[in-house]
Design a protein around this motif. Structure first.
Motif, PDB file in Angstrom:
ATOM      1  N   PRO A 114       6.195   3.492   7.958  1.00  0.00           N
ATOM      2  CA  PRO A 114       4.441   3.781   8.119  1.00  0.00           C
ATOM      3  C   PRO A 114       4.792   4.941   9.394  1.00  0.00           C
ATOM      4  O   PRO A 114       4.606   4.361  10.496  1.00  0.00           O
ATOM      5  N   ARG A 168      -2.020   3.867   8.853  1.00  0.00           N
ATOM      6  CA  ARG A 168      -2.202   3.853   7.769  1.00  0.00           C
ATOM      7  C   ARG A 168      -1.976   2.495   6.360  1.00  0.00           C
ATOM      8  O   ARG A 168      -1.414   1.688   7.095  1.00  0.00           O
ATOM      9  N   ARG A 183       1.518  -1.348  -0.340  1.00  0.00           N
ATOM     10  CA  ARG A 183       0.595   0.104  -0.329  1.00  0.00           C
ATOM     11  C   ARG A 183       0.662   1.487  -0.068  1.00  0.00           C
ATOM     12  O   ARG A 183       0.391   2.220  -0.323  1.00  0.00           O
ATOM     13  N   PHE A 184       1.831   1.137   0.274  1.00  0.00           N
ATOM     14  CA  PHE A 184       3.192   2.472   0.599  1.00  0.00           C
ATOM     15  C   PHE A 184       3.599   2.749  -1.090  1.00  0.00           C
ATOM     16  O   PHE A 184       4.359   3.168  -1.220  1.00  0.00           O
ATOM     17  N   GLY A 220       1.573  10.144   1.467  1.00  0.00           N
ATOM     18  CA  GLY A 220       2.562   9.407   2.552  1.00  0.00           C
ATOM     19  C   GLY A 220       2.791   7.762   1.984  1.00  0.00           C
ATOM     20  O   GLY A 220       3.466   6.953   1.985  1.00  0.00           O
ATOM     21  N   PHE A 221       2.967   8.086   0.647  1.00  0.00           N
ATOM     22  CA  PHE A 221       3.547   6.997  -0.295  1.00  0.00           C
ATOM     23  C   PHE A 221       5.083   6.354  -0.043  1.00  0.00           C
ATOM     24  O   PHE A 221       5.283   7.852   0.261  1.00  0.00           O
ATOM     25  N   ARG A 222       5.763   5.812   0.089  1.00  0.00           N
ATOM     26  CA  ARG A 222       7.148   5.538   0.323  1.00  0.00           C
ATOM     27  C   ARG A 222       7.628   5.056  -1.297  1.00  0.00           C
ATOM     28  O   ARG A 222       8.928   5.517  -1.482  1.00  0.00           O
TER      29      ARG A 222
END
Length: 189
Positions: free
Chosen positions: A185, A189, A93-94, A127-129
């Motif tokens: 994270p 989230r 999800r990131f 918030g994506f990595r």
């Protein structure tokens, strides 16, 4: 006097903003040209979505905090960019996979660069990595812009696409966003 002449002759800026439903036809026109360039004449299903399909996709992306952006020049859409989840499973999800399309008459004018920066900023803020992309190995312009934005080549997928009458390779690129993998994270989230 020279500054005044430069201001008079200056082109208006390319603006990047979230896409809207009334941008759909322009986005599809850009996409159709990109897709049809590499497909043999007479191919029935080119995979081009219908306007309602793209409207629904935009809505789904917005509902999932995924940016869908357009670049405009003199009020006309000259490019667009978006991300989708890299994988559907929660562990991924990131990470997002991005796509950028620029109108053929505006290539080489910095539109892709503006869309890339806006997309990176929006994804990091959400918030994506990790950001991942797949690029035709012969697309040196796209590979170059990705390198300038800190993407690393992380894989080569040989002969996975048939276009322009031949098999072509795809390069997988990746870059970290925000703190990347240096810290866990944010909870929740």
């Amino acid at each position: 006097m020279e500054e005044m002449i430069a201001a008079i002759n200056a082109e208006p800026p390319v603006l990047v903003r979230p896409s809207r439903d009334d941008d759909v036809e322009s986005m599809l026109a850009i996409y159709r040209r990109h897709i049809r360039r590499g497909i043999e004449e007479g191919t029935e299903n080119s995979g081009v979505p219908e306007p309602d399909d793209l409207r629904q996709r935009r809505k789904n992306l917005r509902n999932n905090r995924l940016p869908h952006l357009v670049a405009t020049f003199r009020g006309e859409v000259v490019g667009y960019a978006y991300v989708v989840p890299f994988r559907k499973r929660p562990a991924y999800r990131f990470a997002v996979k991005h796509s950028i399309y620029v109108h053929h008459e505006h290539l080489g004018r910095g539109v892709g660069r503006l869309l890339m920066q806006a997309l990176i900023d929006a994804c990091a803020a959400a918030g994506f990595r990790q950001m991942i992309g797949y690029i035709d190995a012969d697309n040196t312009a796209s590979l170059g812009i990705h390198e300038r934005f800190g993407f690393n080549r992380v894989g080569l997928l040989p002969a996975v696409a048939f276009r322009y009458g031949r098999w072509s390779d795809t390069v997988m690129v990746q870059r970290s966003l925000g703190s990347g993998a240096t810290e866990p994270p944010t909870p929740g989230r």
